[in-house]
Design a protein around this motif. Structure first.
Motif, PDB file in Angstrom:
ATOM      1  N   VAL A 254     -14.461   1.335   0.602  1.00 34.24           N
ATOM      2  CA  VAL A 254     -13.611   1.519  -0.574  1.00 34.24           C
ATOM      3  C   VAL A 254     -14.230   0.841  -1.802  1.00 34.24           C
ATOM      4  O   VAL A 254     -14.273   1.435  -2.891  1.00 34.24           O
TER       5      VAL A 254
ATOM      6  N   ILE B  60      -5.084   5.483  -5.168  1.00 37.70           N
ATOM      7  CA  ILE B  60      -5.382   5.875  -3.786  1.00 37.70           C
ATOM      8  C   ILE B  60      -6.271   4.814  -3.138  1.00 37.70           C
ATOM      9  O   ILE B  60      -6.014   4.353  -2.030  1.00 37.70           O
ATOM     10  N   LEU B  61      -7.310   4.395  -3.864  1.00 35.00           N
ATOM     11  CA  LEU B  61      -8.303   3.487  -3.270  1.00 35.00           C
ATOM     12  C   LEU B  61      -7.748   2.083  -3.019  1.00 35.00           C
ATOM     13  O   LEU B  61      -8.020   1.488  -1.979  1.00 35.00           O
TER      14      LEU B  61
ATOM     15  N   HIS C  70      -4.415  -1.220   3.069  1.00 40.26           N
ATOM     16  CA  HIS C  70      -4.092  -0.718   4.407  1.00 40.26           C
ATOM     17  C   HIS C  70      -5.053  -1.320   5.450  1.00 40.26           C
ATOM     18  O   HIS C  70      -4.625  -1.881   6.461  1.00 40.26           O
ATOM     19  N   SER C  71      -6.349  -1.215   5.181  1.00 46.34           N
ATOM     20  CA  SER C  71      -7.334  -1.799   6.106  1.00 46.34           C
ATOM     21  C   SER C  71      -7.210  -3.310   6.182  1.00 46.34           C
ATOM     22  O   SER C  71      -7.341  -3.895   7.258  1.00 46.34           O
ATOM     23  N   GLU C  72      -6.966  -3.936   5.019  1.00 45.31           N
ATOM     24  CA  GLU C  72      -6.861  -5.402   4.998  1.00 45.31           C
ATOM     25  C   GLU C  72      -5.694  -5.904   5.846  1.00 45.31           C
ATOM     26  O   GLU C  72      -5.736  -7.030   6.352  1.00 45.31           O
TER      27      GLU C  72
ATOM     28  N   SER D 184     -12.076  -2.891   9.973  1.00 42.99           N
ATOM     29  CA  SER D 184     -11.384  -3.362   8.771  1.00 42.99           C
ATOM     30  C   SER D 184     -12.397  -3.790   7.707  1.00 42.99           C
ATOM     31  O   SER D 184     -12.275  -3.442   6.527  1.00 42.99           O
TER      32      SER D 184
ATOM     33  N   PHE E 246      -4.760  -4.732   8.737  1.00 44.48           N
ATOM     34  CA  PHE E 246      -5.288  -4.882  10.100  1.00 44.48           C
ATOM     35  C   PHE E 246      -6.246  -6.076  10.161  1.00 44.48           C
ATOM     36  O   PHE E 246      -6.236  -6.841  11.114  1.00 44.48           O
ATOM     37  N   GLY E 247      -7.052  -6.222   9.111  1.00 42.98           N
ATOM     38  CA  GLY E 247      -7.981  -7.341   9.080  1.00 42.98           C
ATOM     39  C   GLY E 247      -7.260  -8.678   9.107  1.00 42.98           C
ATOM     40  O   GLY E 247      -7.696  -9.608   9.796  1.00 42.98           O
TER      41      GLY E 247
ATOM     42  N   MET F 246     -14.189  -0.732   6.285  1.00 45.89           N
ATOM     43  CA  MET F 246     -13.378   0.050   5.354  1.00 45.89           C
ATOM     44  C   MET F 246     -13.282  -0.628   3.995  1.00 45.89           C
ATOM     45  O   MET F 246     -13.217   0.034   2.959  1.00 45.89           O
TER      46      MET F 246
ATOM     47  N   ILE G 294      -2.458  12.756   0.758  1.00 44.25           N
ATOM     48  CA  ILE G 294      -2.393  11.288   0.803  1.00 44.25           C
ATOM     49  C   ILE G 294      -1.843  10.843   2.156  1.00 44.25           C
ATOM     50  O   ILE G 294      -2.397   9.969   2.821  1.00 44.25           O
TER      51      ILE G 294
ATOM     52  N   MET H 215       2.902   2.287  11.443  1.00 41.42           N
ATOM     53  CA  MET H 215       2.438   3.075  10.305  1.00 41.42           C
ATOM     54  C   MET H 215       2.541   4.568  10.585  1.00 41.42           C
ATOM     55  O   MET H 215       2.800   5.358   9.679  1.00 41.42           O
TER      56      MET H 215
ATOM     57  N   PHE I 236     -10.354  10.755   7.110  1.00 36.82           N
ATOM     58  CA  PHE I 236      -9.336  10.274   6.157  1.00 36.82           C
ATOM     59  C   PHE I 236      -9.990  10.048   4.801  1.00 36.82           C
ATOM     60  O   PHE I 236      -9.426  10.398   3.745  1.00 36.82           O
TER      61      PHE I 236
ATOM     62  N   ASP J 119      -5.649   2.334   0.066  1.00 32.82           N
ATOM     63  CA  ASP J 119      -6.480   2.403   1.273  1.00 32.82           C
ATOM     64  C   ASP J 119      -7.058   1.034   1.618  1.00 32.82           C
ATOM     65  O   ASP J 119      -7.139   0.656   2.791  1.00 32.82           O
ATOM     66  N   ALA J 120      -7.480   0.294   0.589  1.00 30.42           N
ATOM     67  CA  ALA J 120      -8.061  -1.021   0.837  1.00 30.42           C
ATOM     68  C   ALA J 120      -7.016  -1.972   1.426  1.00 30.42           C
ATOM     69  O   ALA J 120      -7.271  -2.662   2.419  1.00 30.42           O
TER      70      ALA J 120
ATOM     71  N   HIS K  37       1.052   4.264  -2.849  1.00 31.79           N
ATOM     72  CA  HIS K  37       0.856   5.683  -2.547  1.00 31.79           C
ATOM     73  C   HIS K  37       2.135   6.494  -2.791  1.00 31.79           C
ATOM     74  O   HIS K  37       2.083   7.613  -3.297  1.00 31.79           O
TER      75      HIS K  37
ATOM     76  N   LEU L  67       1.243  -2.472  14.615  1.00 26.07           N
ATOM     77  CA  LEU L  67       1.137  -2.048  13.217  1.00 26.07           C
ATOM     78  C   LEU L  67       0.692  -0.588  13.132  1.00 26.07           C
ATOM     79  O   LEU L  67       1.227   0.195  12.331  1.00 26.07           O
ATOM     80  N   SER L  68      -0.268  -0.226  13.978  1.00 23.38           N
ATOM     81  CA  SER L  68      -0.744   1.156  13.974  1.00 23.38           C
ATOM     82  C   SER L  68       0.398   2.122  14.321  1.00 23.38           C
ATOM     83  O   SER L  68       0.589   3.147  13.669  1.00 23.38           O
TER      84      SER L  68
ATOM     85  N   PHE M 170      -7.347   2.628  13.846  1.00 24.12           N
ATOM     86  CA  PHE M 170      -7.145   1.308  14.453  1.00 24.12           C
ATOM     87  C   PHE M 170      -6.429   1.444  15.799  1.00 24.12           C
ATOM     88  O   PHE M 170      -6.763   0.762  16.759  1.00 24.12           O
TER      89      PHE M 170
ATOM     90  N   PHE N   2       0.855  -1.202   0.000  1.00 23.77           N
ATOM     91  CA  PHE N   2       0.000   0.000   0.000  1.00 23.77           C
ATOM     92  C   PHE N   2       0.883   1.241   0.000  1.00 23.77           C
ATOM     93  O   PHE N   2       0.634   2.217  -0.716  1.00 23.77           O
TER      94      PHE N   2
ATOM     95  N   HIS O 234      -5.925   7.020   9.023  1.00 25.30           N
ATOM     96  CA  HIS O 234      -6.425   5.657   8.827  1.00 25.30           C
ATOM     97  C   HIS O 234      -5.813   4.700   9.862  1.00 25.30           C
ATOM     98  O   HIS O 234      -6.523   3.976  10.567  1.00 25.30           O
ATOM     99  N   SER O 235      -4.513   4.712   9.968  1.00 19.84           N
ATOM    100  CA  SER O 235      -3.840   3.856  10.962  1.00 19.84           C
ATOM    101  C   SER O 235      -4.225   4.244  12.383  1.00 19.84           C
ATOM    102  O   SER O 235      -4.415   3.375  13.246  1.00 19.84           O
TER     103      SER O 235
END
Lengths: 347, 347
Positions: free
Chosen positions: B161, A124-125, A131-133, B154, A135-136, B157, B124, A157, B94, A128-129, A98, A153-154, B135, A94, B131-132
């Motif tokens: 997206v 960008i999208l 990035h969330s994944e 997660s 954490f998931g 988001m 960006i 980042m 964000f 972002d996806a 970016h 991780l937070s 979490f 990600f 975003h981070s």
């Protein structure tokens, strides 16, 4: 571990660990990207290219490998580390996607960067996806230690982003004088931008393997040292690397006016070569003659030696971390070989 | 709950809940943004403007308010929901910052958008950092339920997206014929793009308040219905809203060629007005005369009524969720008033 005198070793252990980590992580990554649906998932699949074009001794799967080795080090199965390995790879990618927008870089892994191929909105999208994944991937694993890893991780980042901002702001400052970038500032930026994510990879792998906070912290330090050793080496390669091996133009970082460790060290070293270099870079380094002269002056002022010494110092730091951790001999050897293979690139 | 016949109510309960949620959440948000350091933190502070310019009955703090009310509903303190409220507000913002780049929107809350003021790279990066931090806000809270809430974030988001990508792709499709956007596709997009984050806000507030999965799922549904009611209302306002109240130009969505519910419903309704509308939008709606005609045809073909009925249906869905949950009478009244205030805007 000592600084390698030659590049003659094959780094079979390190490469084997990288291969193993890739084979374990890739199916998890594919599942995650596929879940993003046909449009966005297609953008993701394009970006990853599933490592096929990017394999090599420099270890593009260094982050998953650290996670897997750390889990094995604490007595867990390699597969236990997969959520951490996937998370690290997701945020790394990600971040690349970016970054390519930010730096206006048109090529990534030998193909047009995502923003160039699909446009800035898609880039960008998908970033972002992913990035969330990341954490998931950790939180959905259901493993004890996953929440603690996601917390790290937070934090990592935040460090990465703040480091990127510092790096961008460096280029707005003068090359010399009171406002010039100092070595300590560079080191803090590099630790944040490169070290933090390697620190996450190793410590999260350990946490998913069942390690306690103290052990995870030790893997965090190991990752930071490895990241800094890698960055120092990369900075040397950025000036003196063989274009055939690095895929980058000769004197590339000098051409782009990047503030990297060899040049910052050379400019702050004092002495005749340092002063001449300062005059040269203030004026702008453009022609081949100026580039060659600048590289020579950086070397003469001790900038290259300083960066190589720093790489060796951080490699010793990796060593110290390994020494303080109990682990199977084979895993230790893999860690050592992996570190050597990263830094061996500059020789 | 019934569809409001007039806009005469003051929505004091809903507004009071919003104010309370803001006052609780803002200090946490300020701490988080300050931790991003002077450069990036400054960009964040600029974007937030700390709600001073954006207060009003439409409830810009709707997400924190849902989190706080959900925690109170399950018998916890409002303050227990702050990590969820902060996380929701962080991802919402964000997403706005990145959306403004994607949509090339130059204004946000009456001031230049972040990308316009600080450039795309800064926009960006601050988006990625927030975003981070979302979490982090959950996971660092140390509350039971935080990891479960972060898992939901997660997933939400990913929905957001993917919904944004669908929304963008809608504009690439023809207005009429086999390839035109269908109502069901629009609803699925709107649920993902708008509903998922409201669903997260409510369910995460409940989880941090100690709710079990079944109760959290019920708050998730409540948030989805509220998001869809809000979106349907927003779509009506996007065509017929009073520019003095919405801050948007009259017939704004028609000008921009947006695929919103009233127009999709009108185009798929069949009949004379529907067909004439199809011809008109295929040709392009530009002049004031064409805009007024298009709006009239949408209304004549039943598009406005359909969207208002959908809003009422989702408001009834909110009602059903509330009916199935045990909670203090005052909290229930706040939820009801909040929902009414959101949908009452269109009348």
């Amino acid at each position: 571990m000592t600084f390698p005198a030659t590049a003659s070793t094959d780094h079979e252990l390190g490469l084997g660990a990288i291969r193993r980590a890739r084979e374990l992580t890739e199916p998890a990554l594919r599942d995650i990207v596929d879940r993003l649906g046909p449009s966005l998932g297609g953008v993701g699949r394009y970006h990853f290219g599933w490592w096929s074009r990017s394999s090599g001794a420099s270890g593009k799967a260094i982050r998953p490998t650290l996670a897997v080795l750390a889990a094995e080090a604490v007595g867990a199965e390699a597969s236990d580390a997969v959520p951490a390995a996937a998370a690290a790879e997701l945020v790394h990618n990600f971040s690349l996607i970016h970054d390519d927008i930010i730096d206006n870089d048109e090529l990534r892994r030998g193909q047009p960067a995502v923003w160039k191929e699909f446009g800035v909105p898609a880039a960008i999208l998908i970033g972002d996806a992913l990035h969330s994944e990341a954490f998931g991937a950790l939180l959905n694993s259901g493993r004890p230690g996953a929440a603690a890893a996601a917390m790290r991780l937070s934090t990592a980042m935040r460090e990465v982003v703040v480091g990127q901002v510092e790096d961008i702001r460096f280029t707005e400052r003068p090359w010399t004088g009171e406002q010039a970038v100092r070595i300590a500032e560079y080191q803090s930026m590099a630790e944040a931008k490169t070290g933090a994510l390697l620190a996450f990879s190793a410590s999260a792998g350990a946490l998913l393997g069942g390690a306690d906070t103290a052990v995870a912290d030790c893997f965090d330090r190991l990752g930071r040292h490895l990241g800094l050793a890698f960055q120092c080496t990369d900075d040397v390669l950025g000036i003196w690397g063989d274009p055939a091996k690095t895929g980058k133009p000769v004197f590339g970082d000098l051409r782009e006016g990047k503030r990297t460790l060899p040049i910052i060290a050379a400019l702050t070293a004092g002495g005749s070569a340092s002063e001449r270099l300062g005059v040269l870079v203030e004026r702008g380094v453009r022609t081949d003659f100026e580039l060659r002269l600048a590289a020579e002056l950086v070397e003469e002022a001790g900038g290259r030696e300083f960066a190589e010494r720093e790489a060796a110092r951080h490699l010793a730091g990796v060593d110290d971390c390994l020494a303080s951790l109990a682990m199977p001999a084979e895993t230790r050897a893999c860690f050592e070989d992996l570190a050597q293979s990263l830094i061996g690139r500059s020789r």
